[in-house]
Design an enzyme around this catalytic site. Structure first.
Site, PDB file in Angstrom:
ATOM      1  N   LYS A  22     -18.953  -8.103  -7.822  1.00  6.85           N
ATOM      2  CA  LYS A  22     -19.442  -6.963  -8.355  1.00  6.85           C
ATOM      3  C   LYS A  22     -18.584  -5.979  -8.764  1.00  6.85           C
ATOM      4  O   LYS A  22     -18.602  -5.850  -9.955  1.00  6.85           O
ATOM      5  CB  LYS A  22     -20.372  -6.406  -6.828  1.00  6.85           C
ATOM      6  CG  LYS A  22     -20.453  -4.529  -7.454  1.00  6.85           C
ATOM      7  CD  LYS A  22     -21.198  -4.306  -6.444  1.00  6.85           C
ATOM      8  CE  LYS A  22     -21.580  -2.180  -6.149  1.00  6.85           C
ATOM      9  NZ  LYS A  22     -19.550  -1.915  -6.141  1.00  6.85           N
ATOM     10  N   ASN A  23     -17.548  -5.832  -8.500  1.00  7.50           N
ATOM     11  CA  ASN A  23     -16.409  -5.223  -9.059  1.00  7.50           C
ATOM     12  C   ASN A  23     -15.908  -5.406 -10.161  1.00  7.50           C
ATOM     13  O   ASN A  23     -15.111  -4.711 -10.814  1.00  7.50           O
ATOM     14  CB  ASN A  23     -15.608  -4.497  -7.710  1.00  7.50           C
ATOM     15  CG  ASN A  23     -15.925  -3.358  -6.583  1.00  7.50           C
ATOM     16  OD1 ASN A  23     -17.322  -3.686  -6.227  1.00  7.50           O
ATOM     17  ND2 ASN A  23     -15.247  -3.487  -5.479  1.00  7.50           N
ATOM     18  N   CYS A 116     -21.568   5.256  -3.718  1.00 12.64           N
ATOM     19  CA  CYS A 116     -21.657   5.660  -2.175  1.00 12.64           C
ATOM     20  C   CYS A 116     -20.792   7.395  -1.861  1.00 12.64           C
ATOM     21  O   CYS A 116     -19.796   7.030  -1.951  1.00 12.64           O
ATOM     22  CB  CYS A 116     -21.057   3.750  -1.854  1.00 12.64           C
ATOM     23  SG  CYS A 116     -22.234   2.710  -1.944  1.00 12.64           S
ATOM     24  N   ARG A 121     -14.607  11.519  -3.729  1.00 12.99           N
ATOM     25  CA  ARG A 121     -14.274  10.336  -4.393  1.00 12.99           C
ATOM     26  C   ARG A 121     -14.077  10.484  -6.044  1.00 12.99           C
ATOM     27  O   ARG A 121     -14.171  10.325  -6.543  1.00 12.99           O
ATOM     28  CB  ARG A 121     -15.171   8.993  -4.248  1.00 12.99           C
ATOM     29  CG  ARG A 121     -15.689   8.332  -3.340  1.00 12.99           C
ATOM     30  CD  ARG A 121     -16.558   7.618  -3.310  1.00 12.99           C
ATOM     31  NE  ARG A 121     -16.162   6.218  -3.924  1.00 12.99           N
ATOM     32  CZ  ARG A 121     -16.815   5.271  -4.342  1.00 12.99           C
ATOM     33  NH1 ARG A 121     -17.835   5.244  -3.906  1.00 12.99           N
ATOM     34  NH2 ARG A 121     -15.966   4.024  -4.448  1.00 12.99           N
ATOM     35  N   ASP A 304     -12.794  -2.369   1.990  1.00  7.83           N
ATOM     36  CA  ASP A 304     -14.799  -3.046   2.666  1.00  7.83           C
ATOM     37  C   ASP A 304     -15.148  -4.076   3.415  1.00  7.83           C
ATOM     38  O   ASP A 304     -15.761  -4.394   3.753  1.00  7.83           O
ATOM     39  CB  ASP A 304     -14.886  -3.482   1.111  1.00  7.83           C
ATOM     40  CG  ASP A 304     -14.892  -3.221   0.005  1.00  7.83           C
ATOM     41  OD1 ASP A 304     -15.865  -2.083  -1.169  1.00  7.83           O
ATOM     42  OD2 ASP A 304     -14.290  -2.275  -0.892  1.00  7.83           O
ATOM     43  N   ARG A 396     -27.869  -3.431  -4.145  1.00  8.12           N
ATOM     44  CA  ARG A 396     -26.838  -3.033  -5.267  1.00  8.12           C
ATOM     45  C   ARG A 396     -25.553  -3.568  -5.138  1.00  8.12           C
ATOM     46  O   ARG A 396     -24.963  -4.243  -6.206  1.00  8.12           O
ATOM     47  CB  ARG A 396     -25.514  -1.561  -4.781  1.00  8.12           C
ATOM     48  CG  ARG A 396     -26.972  -0.687  -5.290  1.00  8.12           C
ATOM     49  CD  ARG A 396     -26.266   0.821  -4.532  1.00  8.12           C
ATOM     50  NE  ARG A 396     -25.273   0.921  -5.679  1.00  8.12           N
ATOM     51  CZ  ARG A 396     -24.291   1.737  -5.779  1.00  8.12           C
ATOM     52  NH1 ARG A 396     -25.156   3.127  -5.179  1.00  8.12           N
ATOM     53  NH2 ARG A 396     -23.071   1.864  -5.702  1.00  8.12           N
TER      54      ARG A 396
HETATM   55  C1  UD1 Z   1     -12.976   0.437  -5.569  1.00  8.48           C
HETATM   56  C2  UD1 Z   1     -13.868  -0.261  -5.645  1.00  8.48           C
HETATM   57  C3  UD1 Z   1     -14.191  -0.307  -4.405  1.00  8.48           C
HETATM   58  C4  UD1 Z   1     -12.712  -0.354  -2.915  1.00  8.48           C
HETATM   59  C5  UD1 Z   1     -12.233   0.563  -3.654  1.00  8.48           C
HETATM   60  C6  UD1 Z   1     -11.003  -0.257  -2.937  1.00  8.48           C
HETATM   61  C7  UD1 Z   1     -15.473  -0.735  -7.248  1.00  8.48           C
HETATM   62  C8  UD1 Z   1     -16.925  -0.407  -8.472  1.00  8.48           C
HETATM   63  N1  UD1 Z   1     -15.599  -0.332  -6.013  1.00  8.48           N
HETATM   64  O1  UD1 Z   1     -13.278   1.297  -6.020  1.00  8.48           O
HETATM   65  O2  UD1 Z   1     -15.513  -1.303  -3.653  1.00  8.48           O
HETATM   66  O3  UD1 Z   1     -13.387  -0.245  -1.812  1.00  8.48           O
HETATM   67  O4  UD1 Z   1     -11.818   0.653  -4.857  1.00  8.48           O
HETATM   68  O5  UD1 Z   1     -10.198  -1.346  -3.693  1.00  8.48           O
HETATM   69  O6  UD1 Z   1     -14.595  -1.532  -8.036  1.00  8.48           O
HETATM   70  N2  UD1 Z   1      -8.512   8.413  -5.252  1.00  8.48           N
HETATM   71  C9  UD1 Z   1      -8.026   9.907  -5.849  1.00  8.48           C
HETATM   72  N3  UD1 Z   1      -8.645  10.350  -7.557  1.00  8.48           N
HETATM   73  C10 UD1 Z   1      -8.917   9.462  -7.931  1.00  8.48           C
HETATM   74  C11 UD1 Z   1      -9.015   7.772  -7.884  1.00  8.48           C
HETATM   75  C12 UD1 Z   1      -9.205   7.313  -6.968  1.00  8.48           C
HETATM   76  O7  UD1 Z   1      -8.066  10.729  -5.075  1.00  8.48           O
HETATM   77  O8  UD1 Z   1      -8.694   9.622  -9.379  1.00  8.48           O
HETATM   78  C13 UD1 Z   1      -8.603   7.954  -4.263  1.00  8.48           C
HETATM   79  C14 UD1 Z   1     -10.755   7.625  -3.831  1.00  8.48           C
HETATM   80  O9  UD1 Z   1     -11.065   8.940  -3.757  1.00  8.48           O
HETATM   81  C15 UD1 Z   1     -10.429   7.027  -2.581  1.00  8.48           C
HETATM   82  C16 UD1 Z   1      -8.559   6.317  -2.957  1.00  8.48           C
HETATM   83  O10 UD1 Z   1      -8.362   6.878  -4.244  1.00  8.48           O
HETATM   84  O11 UD1 Z   1      -9.880   7.573  -1.551  1.00  8.48           O
HETATM   85  C17 UD1 Z   1      -9.404   4.943  -3.579  1.00  8.48           C
HETATM   86  O12 UD1 Z   1     -10.271   5.049  -4.917  1.00  8.48           O
HETATM   87  P1  UD1 Z   1      -9.827   3.507  -6.226  1.00  8.48           P
HETATM   88  O13 UD1 Z   1      -9.608   2.843  -5.921  1.00  8.48           O
HETATM   89  O14 UD1 Z   1      -9.970   4.367  -6.812  1.00  8.48           O
HETATM   90  O15 UD1 Z   1     -11.284   2.585  -5.461  1.00  8.48           O
HETATM   91  P2  UD1 Z   1     -12.922   2.633  -6.241  1.00  8.48           P
HETATM   92  O16 UD1 Z   1     -12.385   2.338  -7.966  1.00  8.48           O
HETATM   93  O17 UD1 Z   1     -13.508   4.243  -6.634  1.00  8.48           O
END
Ligand code: UD1
Length: 415
Positions: A22-23, A116, A121, A304, A396
Site C-alpha cells: 500500500k505505502n 488516519c 501529522r 505500524d 484501506r
Molecule cells: C508513512 C506511512 C505510514 C508509516 C510511517 C512511518 C505512507 C502512506 N504511510 O507515513 O504507514 O507509519 O510512514 O513509517 O507511506 N512529520 C513531521 N513533519 C513532516 C512530516 C512528518 O513532523 O513534514 C512527523 C509526523 O507527524 C510523524 C513522523 O514525522 O510523527 C513520521 O512521519 P512520516 O515518516 O512522514 O510518515 P508518513 O509519511 O506520514
C-alpha cells in the site's frame, strides 16, 4: 460503513499470499504523472486507497486502465487543476500530488491531505524542502498553493527522516535543474521502490535506501514497466496472526529483510518461525515470553507493526511494553483491546500490557487502519464473537482480508 464479524478460537493453517505494498502504490500512482509517456505497473493491490487515487488521476484527466494486479497510467493528456477537498481528504498520500505536480508543472493547488488520525501529522518538512528547491507557498483557507518559475537542485537536510517528505522531495526534484541532495533521508523500502520506478523512466536517482539521496534532474521521463514490492506491513499482520492462532501457516511473497525487526521480536517471544527466501512459516507456541518494543525508523521496529503485536502481547506470561517514538497518539487500539479484557496501562508514549489474558469477543471500533488490523488479530484469538465496527479503515490497507483469512480457516465476514 462496514463491520467485520469474527468468531475466534480457530486454528489457522494453509497459505496466505502477500499483496503489493500500500505505502508504495500510493506514492507510485502520483509519481506516474511525472512521466511524459505512459507507465505500466504490476502487483498493484486492490485497496480503497488505490480507488481514491484513481479518482484523483481521472479528475486530472489522466488515463487509468486496470486489470487484476496490472495498471496502466497515461498522463499524456492530463490537465493541472486544483485538487479539491473531497478528493484529497480521502487519504494522506494525496500529498504526493504536491511533489509530482510541482515537479511537472511548477504549480500545484491542493487541499490539505486526510488520512488516519494518529496524532498531529504535519507536513512542514515537505514544504520546507519545496521552498529550498525554489518554490513559494501560500495558503487560502484549506488549500495550499505551491509554485515555482524554475525548480533548482539544492542540498536539503530533513530534521526528521520522514517517509512522506523524502518521497515528495524526490518527486519535486526529479525534473529540477541540477543536483539535489536529500540528507537524513528516510530509508524505508517503499522509498527505494519509488526511486526505482522513477529511474526506470529515465530519472537519475542514487542512494535511495541510505540516508543520503542524490537526484540529478532530467528533462524527459519515458514509458516503463514496474513492479510494486510486497507489503511488509500486511506480511507482518499475517505472521502475527500465525503466531497467535497458526499451525504451520505459510505467509508467502514477502521480502524477509523488510520484516527482520518483527521476526526477531517474535523469536524473542518464543514463536517458532521458519524464514525462507520469500516466505515465513509460523505456528503458535505453547507459551509466549513478554517483550519490550520501541518503534524506530527503518530498519528499526515499524510503528505500524506496534499496533499489531500489541494484540499478541496479551498472551505473554508477564508484562510487555511498547514505546511509540514516531507518532504522538498511536495507542487508540489499546483502549479497544481493553474492552476485550486486556490489562493495559498507557503512560504517555509508553504502554504496558500485562499477560497472560484470555480475550473475550465483544463490539469494538477500528479507530485507524492498523488499530483495526490489531483488532482482527484480537478477534481471531478471543473466545466468542467480536464485532469490529468502522471496518472501512481496514479495507484501506488490506486487499481481500476477509477472503484471505477465510481461506485459511477463519470464521470471518464483512457486513
Ligand atoms: C508513512 C506511512 C505510514 C508509516 C510511517 C512511518 C505512507 C502512506 N504511510 O507515513 O504507514 O507509519 O510512514 O513509517 O507511506 N512529520 C513531521 N513533519 C513532516 C512530516 C512528518 O513532523 O513534514 C512527523 C509526523 O507527524 C510523524 C513522523 O514525522 O510523527 C513520521 O512521519 P512520516 O515518516 O512522514 O510518515 P508518513 O509519511 O506520514
Amino acid at each position: 460503513m462496514h463491520t467485520i464479524n469474527i468468531t475466534g478460537g480457530k486454528t489457522l493453517s494453509g497459505e496466505i499470499v502477500v499483496s503489493g505494498a500500500k505505502n508504495s502504490i500510493v506514492a507510485l500512482m502520483p509519481a506516474a504523472v511525472l512521466c511524459d509517456e505512459d507507465v505500466n505497473i504490476y502487483n498493484v493491490p486492490r485497496l480503497s486507497d488505490v480507488d481514491s487515487l484513481v479518482e484523483i488521476l481521472e479528475y486530472l484527466n489522466v488515463g487509468v486502465e486496470s486489470k487484476e494486479d496490472y495498471m496502466k497510467i497515461n498522463p499524456t493528456s492530463m490537465t493541472n487543476k486544483m485538487v479539491p477537498n473531497e478528493l484529497s481528504k480521502k487519504l494522506r498520500a494525496s500529498y504526493y500530488f504536491m511533489g509530482a505536480l510541482l515537479g511537472k508543472y511548477g504549480h500545484v493547488e491542493i487541499s490539505f491531505p486526510g488520512g488516519c488520525v494518529i496524532g498531529a501529522r504535519p507536513i512542514d518538512l515537505h514544504l520546507k524542502g519545496f521552498k529550498a528547491l525554489g518554490a513559494t507557498i501560500s495558503e487560502e483557507g484549506d488549500n495550499i498553493i505551491i509554485e515555482a518559475n524554475e525548480l533548482k537542485g539544492t542540498n536539503i537536510y530533513l530534521d526528521f527522516a520522514s517517509v512522506g517528505a523524502t518521497i515528495n522531495l524526490m518527486l519535486a526534484a526529479v525534473k529540477a535543474k541540477g543536483k539535489t541532495i536529500i540528507e537524513n533521508a528516510a530509508k524505508e523500502p517503499e522509498i527505494v521502490n519509488v526511486a526505482t520506478f522513477l529511474n526506470n523512466m529515465g530519472a537519475r536517482i542514487s542512494g535511495a535506501g541510505t540516508n543520503k539521496i542524490k537526484i540529478e534532474g532530467v528533462e524527459y521521463l519515458h514509458s516503463c514497466f514496474h513492479e510494486v514490492i510486497p507489503d511488509r506491513i500486511e506480511a507482518g499482520t499475517y505472521i502475527i496472526i500465525g503466531a497467535a492462532v497458526g499451525n504451520n501457516l505459510k505467509v508467502s511473497n514477502l521480502i524477509p529483510e523488510h520484516i527482520y525487526s518483527l521476526t526477531e521480536k517474535l523469536r524473542e517471544m518464543g514463536v517458532p518461525l521458519e524464514v525462507g527466501p520469500d516466505y515465513v512459516i509460523v505456528s503458535k507456541p505453547d507459551k509466549y515470553n513478554p517483550v519490550d518494543v520501541q518503534t524506530l525508523v527503518f530498519p528499526g521496529f515499524v510503528t505500524d507493526h506496534q499496533q499489531l503485536i500489541a494484540s499478541l502481547m496479551v498472551l505473554a506470561n508477564g508484562t510487555s511494553s511498547i514505546e511509540e517514538t514516531i507518532y504522538e497518539n498511536r495507542f487508540q487500539n489499546l483502549y479497544e483491546l481493553a474492552k476485550m479484557g486486556a490489562r493495559i496501562k498507557v503512560e504517555g508514549k509508553k504502554a504496558y500490557i500485562h499477560g497472560p489474558t484470555k480475550l473475550v469477543g465483544t463490539t469494538v471500533m477500528a479507530t485507524d487502519l492498523r488499530a483495526g488490523a490489531g483488532l482482527v488479530i484480537a478477534g481471531l484469538l478471543a473466545n466468542g464473537k467480536t464485532e469490529i465496527q468502522n471496518a472501512d479503515y481496514i479495507l484501506r490497507g488490506y486487499e481481500n482480508i476477509v477472503e484471505k483469512l477465510s481461506n485459511i480457516g477463519a470464521t470471518i465476514e464483512l457486513i
